[in-house]
Design a protein around this motif. Sequence first.
Motif: not given
Length: 201
Positions: A29-43
Amino acid sequence: MANLNINNFVSQTVIEGPGKRFAVWFQGCSIGCRNCSNQEMLSFEKKMFLPVSLLVEKIKESKEKFNIQGLTILGGEPFLQPDGLLELVEQTKQLGLNIIIFSGFLYENLEKQFFEILANVDILIDGPFISSKLDKKRRLIGSTNQRVIKISDHFENDDYFEKSVWEVDIHINNSIATINGDGSILDNDEGLNIFNIEKKN
């Protein structure tokens, strides 16, 4: 035939939308929501890189074995893998299942470019997560700016997401516990996780 980079999937769940469902989490994900609950899915690193046909086979097996009624697609950001997403929703629709997608993008920004995908979707939950607008009145909806858009009339009279219900699924396989759903119910007042599994012989 497209491939998808996914983080995880569960073959049956009753808390990622109405009825029994197959749920799949996209990786990246490239949106970059602060405090995203799925941090492990961002890269965007490769996690589970699968052909769509294999994932559809798993969905078909779940329909036959668990009588699932629908597919929920989360992330990460599903629309960043549009070719695979299109194949997935089209082939899932052919199985007679309904489809729900969670996206950080707005519907208005998706409908022109990805109209073929949205034509197969029954509900789109759209918009970025904004932690200062935390939503505690709706089920599975992170912040009050996010919308539950009923694209088809399949869920026309269904208020599943409007209920103030927080819950989780816990799947245990070979001593590995997987939790999905609204994990905040497992936190104390300071936001610290208080859930533990102890294995006793």
